[in-house]
Scaffold this motif. Sequence first.
Motif, PDB file in Angstrom:
ATOM      1  N   ILE A   1       1.535  -1.267   0.289  1.00  0.00           N
ATOM      2  CA  ILE A   1       0.249  -0.299  -0.125  1.00  0.00           C
ATOM      3  C   ILE A   1       1.387   1.499   0.044  1.00  0.00           C
ATOM      4  CG2 ILE A   1      -1.316   1.218   1.257  1.00  0.00           C
ATOM      5  CD1 ILE A   1      -2.770  -1.264   1.977  1.00  0.00           C
ATOM      6  N   ALA A   2       2.380   0.940   0.859  1.00  0.00           N
ATOM      7  CA  ALA A   2       2.489   1.822   0.975  1.00  0.00           C
ATOM      8  C   ALA A   2       3.807   2.922  -0.377  1.00  0.00           C
ATOM      9  CB  ALA A   2       3.948   2.210   2.150  1.00  0.00           C
ATOM     10  N   ASN A   3       3.447   1.783  -1.803  1.00  0.00           N
ATOM     11  CA  ASN A   3       4.523   1.857  -2.853  1.00  0.00           C
ATOM     12  C   ASN A   3       3.743   1.655  -4.020  1.00  0.00           C
ATOM     13  OD1 ASN A   3       7.135   1.721  -1.964  1.00  0.00           O
ATOM     14  ND2 ASN A   3       7.438   0.385  -1.092  1.00  0.00           N
ATOM     15  N   ALA A   4       2.375   1.937  -4.000  1.00  0.00           N
ATOM     16  CA  ALA A   4       1.054   2.589  -4.622  1.00  0.00           C
ATOM     17  C   ALA A   4       1.436   3.515  -5.617  1.00  0.00           C
ATOM     18  CB  ALA A   4      -0.551   2.416  -4.260  1.00  0.00           C
ATOM     19  N   ALA A   5       1.928   4.494  -5.783  1.00  0.00           N
ATOM     20  CA  ALA A   5       2.601   5.101  -6.283  1.00  0.00           C
ATOM     21  C   ALA A   5       3.952   5.267  -6.814  1.00  0.00           C
ATOM     22  CB  ALA A   5       2.638   6.191  -5.909  1.00  0.00           C
ATOM     23  N   THR A   6       4.961   4.261  -6.511  1.00  0.00           N
ATOM     24  CA  THR A   6       6.683   4.060  -6.525  1.00  0.00           C
ATOM     25  C   THR A   6       6.504   3.537  -8.037  1.00  0.00           C
ATOM     26  OG1 THR A   6       6.742   3.101  -4.618  1.00  0.00           O
ATOM     27  CG2 THR A   6       8.562   3.053  -6.182  1.00  0.00           C
ATOM     28  N   PRO A   7       6.725   3.902  -9.606  1.00  0.00           N
ATOM     29  CA  PRO A   7       6.989   3.055 -10.570  1.00  0.00           C
ATOM     30  C   PRO A   7       7.714   1.773 -10.442  1.00  0.00           C
ATOM     31  CG  PRO A   7       7.621   5.370 -11.063  1.00  0.00           C
ATOM     32  CD  PRO A   7       7.510   4.999  -9.079  1.00  0.00           C
TER      33      PRO A   7
ATOM     34  N   PHE B   1       7.791  -0.556  -8.636  1.00  0.00           N
ATOM     35  CA  PHE B   1       7.614  -1.849  -7.995  1.00  0.00           C
ATOM     36  C   PHE B   1       6.553  -3.087  -7.980  1.00  0.00           C
ATOM     37  CE2 PHE B   1       5.264  -2.823  -4.060  1.00  0.00           C
ATOM     38  CZ  PHE B   1       6.225  -3.074  -2.792  1.00  0.00           C
TER      39      PHE B   1
ATOM     40  N   ALA C   1       6.570   5.922   3.946  1.00  0.00           N
ATOM     41  CA  ALA C   1       4.928   6.669   2.716  1.00  0.00           C
ATOM     42  C   ALA C   1       3.963   7.541   2.541  1.00  0.00           C
ATOM     43  CB  ALA C   1       4.277   4.731   2.972  1.00  0.00           C
TER      44      ALA C   1
ATOM     45  N   ARG D   1       5.050  15.292  -3.125  1.00  0.00           N
ATOM     46  CA  ARG D   1       4.381  14.978  -4.087  1.00  0.00           C
ATOM     47  C   ARG D   1       2.979  15.911  -3.672  1.00  0.00           C
ATOM     48  NH1 ARG D   1       1.077  10.011  -5.696  1.00  0.00           N
ATOM     49  NH2 ARG D   1      -0.196  10.608  -7.772  1.00  0.00           N
TER      50      ARG D   1
ATOM     51  N   PHE E   1       9.262   8.647  -7.444  1.00  0.00           N
ATOM     52  CA  PHE E   1       9.923   7.657  -6.279  1.00  0.00           C
ATOM     53  C   PHE E   1      10.300   6.757  -6.875  1.00  0.00           C
ATOM     54  CE2 PHE E   1       4.733   9.249  -4.409  1.00  0.00           C
ATOM     55  CZ  PHE E   1       5.860  10.432  -3.507  1.00  0.00           C
TER      56      PHE E   1
ATOM     57  N   VAL F   1       9.307   3.321   0.734  1.00  0.00           N
ATOM     58  CA  VAL F   1       9.493   4.473   0.316  1.00  0.00           C
ATOM     59  C   VAL F   1      10.910   5.475  -0.090  1.00  0.00           C
ATOM     60  CG1 VAL F   1       7.376   6.048  -1.738  1.00  0.00           C
ATOM     61  CG2 VAL F   1       6.465   4.670  -0.481  1.00  0.00           C
TER      62      VAL F   1
ATOM     63  N   GLN G   1      -3.933   8.365  -1.202  1.00  0.00           N
ATOM     64  CA  GLN G   1      -2.651   7.523  -0.906  1.00  0.00           C
ATOM     65  C   GLN G   1      -1.936   7.614   0.722  1.00  0.00           C
ATOM     66  OE1 GLN G   1      -0.379   7.200  -3.702  1.00  0.00           O
ATOM     67  NE2 GLN G   1      -2.153   6.088  -5.286  1.00  0.00           N
TER      68      GLN G   1
ATOM     69  N   MET H   1      -2.745   5.068   3.890  1.00  0.00           N
ATOM     70  CA  MET H   1      -1.828   4.783   4.669  1.00  0.00           C
ATOM     71  C   MET H   1      -2.144   4.963   6.444  1.00  0.00           C
ATOM     72  SD  MET H   1       0.978   3.898   3.286  1.00  0.00           S
ATOM     73  CE  MET H   1       1.373   3.051   4.890  1.00  0.00           C
TER      74      MET H   1
END
Lengths: 120, 134
Positions: free
Chosen positions: A32-38, A40, B14, B21, B50, B63, B112, B116
């Motif tokens: 969930i923390a990396n939902a926006a990490t390209p 991942f 995160a 952002r 990220f 992250v 998001q 979290m």
Amino acid sequence: MPTSTNAGGLFGIHGAALELRSQRLGLLTSNIANAATPGFKARDLDFRAALDARLGGASADRATQSATLFRVPVMPSLDGNTVELATEQAAFAENAVAYSASLSFVRGKVESLTRALKGE
Amino acid sequence: MGAPLNLFDVATRAMSAQLVRMNAAASNLANAGSVAGSADEAYRPLRPVFGSELDAASGLSTVRVAGVYRSDAAPVRLHEPDNPLADANGDVWSAPVDESAEMVEMMESARQYQNMVEALSTAKQLMLETMRMK
């Protein structure tokens, strides 16, 4: 190495289950923390395999590592990220409920032992 | 390499990344419509990128902000001879900010961040229940 979380120990399967549920909680939070990490790649725990390995005598770390798999996305996104929030949140909720269930089994065990010790 | 990460570290990092952002989107929105006397001086939208960081000791991924880049979109040339910033041709360059895209970015980031917070509070509750055993 008999410990209290192994099959023959005080808490039986529930101790091991609680431990693995907590590991899975961490994996799902990472997703969930990396939902926006390209790029991942989401990971999840095959709970049955992990529990079998743990009950078979593997350490908690080894059981988790051998049963951690990459998730196959329903629709892959352009940036290579395979986190799908709906899937992750459903898995997270399911895992939290299962954790609570295991916890209440462990608690029941503790309570009955306490009662036996006190002789009530 | 410090101590192994825990759930709280993952969530905090995160949320910090989402905050970067959100700040970038706010800066871009604030500069929408600003003009400059030449194409080089015009404002270019900020874009945070990220990256994920795997902590091998705990198996958790957190992250990090891999970098904040300037978009290479070309500034929009406007003909405004009355503008004091205008060059010899009477042209000014306006910042190439796409307001709708920035708003979408802001909303996604907020969602998001909320996810979290939600995950963190569930994890905290489970941990507390385990601690108290009740």
